[in-house]
Design an enzyme around this catalytic site. Structure first.
Site, PDB file in Angstrom:
ATOM      1  N   GLY A 263       0.846  -1.193   0.000  1.00  0.00           N
ATOM      2  CA  GLY A 263       0.000   0.000   0.000  1.00  0.00           C
ATOM      3  C   GLY A 263       0.874   1.233   0.000  1.00  0.00           C
TER       4      GLY A 263
ATOM      5  N   GLN B 283       3.326  10.109   0.909  1.00  0.00           N
ATOM      6  CA  GLN B 283       4.604   9.382   0.941  1.00  0.00           C
ATOM      7  C   GLN B 283       5.471   9.655  -0.279  1.00  0.00           C
ATOM      8  OE1 GLN B 283       2.618   5.449   1.948  1.00  0.00           O
ATOM      9  NE2 GLN B 283       4.490   5.332   3.181  1.00  0.00           N
TER      10      GLN B 283
ATOM     11  N   CYS C 216       6.577   0.378   7.658  1.00  0.00           N
ATOM     12  CA  CYS C 216       6.123   1.428   6.756  1.00  0.00           C
ATOM     13  C   CYS C 216       7.236   1.726   5.758  1.00  0.00           C
ATOM     14  CB  CYS C 216       5.770   2.685   7.558  1.00  0.00           C
ATOM     15  SG  CYS C 216       5.165   4.052   6.531  1.00  0.00           S
ATOM     16  N   LEU C 217       6.849   1.971   4.537  1.00  0.00           N
ATOM     17  CA  LEU C 217       7.809   2.331   3.487  1.00  0.00           C
ATOM     18  C   LEU C 217       8.557   3.619   3.852  1.00  0.00           C
ATOM     19  CD1 LEU C 217       5.530   1.682   0.380  1.00  0.00           C
ATOM     20  CD2 LEU C 217       7.592   0.377   0.953  1.00  0.00           C
TER      21      LEU C 217
ATOM     22  N   HIS D 123      -4.116   1.785   7.360  1.00  0.00           N
ATOM     23  CA  HIS D 123      -2.752   2.330   7.455  1.00  0.00           C
ATOM     24  C   HIS D 123      -2.575   3.474   6.447  1.00  0.00           C
ATOM     25  CE1 HIS D 123       1.797   1.668   7.864  1.00  0.00           C
ATOM     26  NE2 HIS D 123       1.714   2.365   6.734  1.00  0.00           N
ATOM     27  N   GLU D 124      -3.096   3.275   5.236  1.00  0.00           N
ATOM     28  CA  GLU D 124      -2.917   4.298   4.185  1.00  0.00           C
ATOM     29  C   GLU D 124      -3.774   5.537   4.453  1.00  0.00           C
ATOM     30  OE1 GLU D 124      -0.386   3.671   2.697  1.00  0.00           O
ATOM     31  OE2 GLU D 124      -0.342   1.498   2.913  1.00  0.00           O
TER      32      GLU D 124
ATOM     33  N   HIS E 257      -2.131   7.831   6.798  1.00  0.00           N
ATOM     34  CA  HIS E 257      -1.125   8.730   6.200  1.00  0.00           C
ATOM     35  C   HIS E 257      -1.771  10.020   5.703  1.00  0.00           C
ATOM     36  CE1 HIS E 257       2.576   6.474   6.432  1.00  0.00           C
ATOM     37  NE2 HIS E 257       2.111   5.437   5.759  1.00  0.00           N
TER      38      HIS E 257
END
Ligand code: UDB
Ligand code: ZN
Length: 180
Positions: free
Chosen positions: A60, A65, A110-111, A153-154, A157
């Site tokens: 995701g 991000q 997380c990325l 989660h997304e 953000h």
């Protein structure tokens, strides 16, 4: 093509800010960004492409991000049964959710976070999400399990919330304000 150098990391203020609602109909540029986000996930899950470009295998991603403060998310994730859930959603909104909570064994990563942060991250077990896809069509999706966790989660953000803000850590400093 998006690569890891496009990914904003922890400490970048955009990750703690509220993203802007997208005025609909979305512009061609906005639709292209959403497709690029989706393609990043597909590329990152392709073993050869991931190796060549040193991509972390993402399930995701949210627009902040990649430095874009607009409400867009992409998910590309296979559940425990092998069903693929692949969506690009503008202005996603959780319109209903279960009372029951769930969390990933082993916590979340997380990325945008280049370290391990241990701890359970409570998430709603089931959600219904509304939004608009890259084709401009309204979508309404019911999710459970891993795909539901990814979408939560997304969307976090988009609201400037990182997964570790939701870890309930009674020993260190009492419950996180987000869990109270
Ligand atoms: C991820 N992937 O993409 F439970 F088969 C993470 C990274 C940061 C480790 C690459 C992930 O958790 N994969 C995974 C999880 C499973 C089972 C499985 C693969 N993200 C996306 C992200 O940071 N988006 O902003 C973090 C995930 C943690 C929970 C949902 C998203
Ligand atoms: Zn993340």
């Amino acid at each position: 093509m998006l690569t890891m150098k496009d990914i904003r990391r922890e400490g970048d203020p955009i990750l703690t800010e509220q993203a802007m609602e997208i005025d609909l109909p979305a512009t061609e540029e906005e639709k292209q960004i959403l497709r690029d986000m989706q393609q990043f996930l597909i590329n990152s899950q392709d073993p050869e492409t991931a190796l060549e470009y040193e991509l972390r295998s993402g399930i995701g991603i949210a627009a902040p991000q990649i430095g874009i403060g607009k409400r867009m998310i992409a998910v590309h994730v296979t559940d425990h049964k092998g069903t693929l859930y692949s969506y690009g959603i503008m202005n996603p909104k959780i319109i209903s959710h279960s009372v029951e909570k769930t969390f990933l064994d082993g916590g979340e990563g997380c990325l945008s976070v280049d370290r391990e942060v241990p701890g359970a991250v409570p998430r709603f077990a089931r959600i219904t999400v509304k939004g608009t896809n890259a084709e401009g069509e309204p979508v309404k999706i019911r999710l459970k399990g891993l795909p539901a966790i990814v979408v939560q989660h997304e969307i976090d953000h988009l609201d400037g919330i990182m997964f570790y803000d939701r870890i309930d850590n009674e020993e260190a400093s009492g419950l996180s304000p987000l869990n109270r």
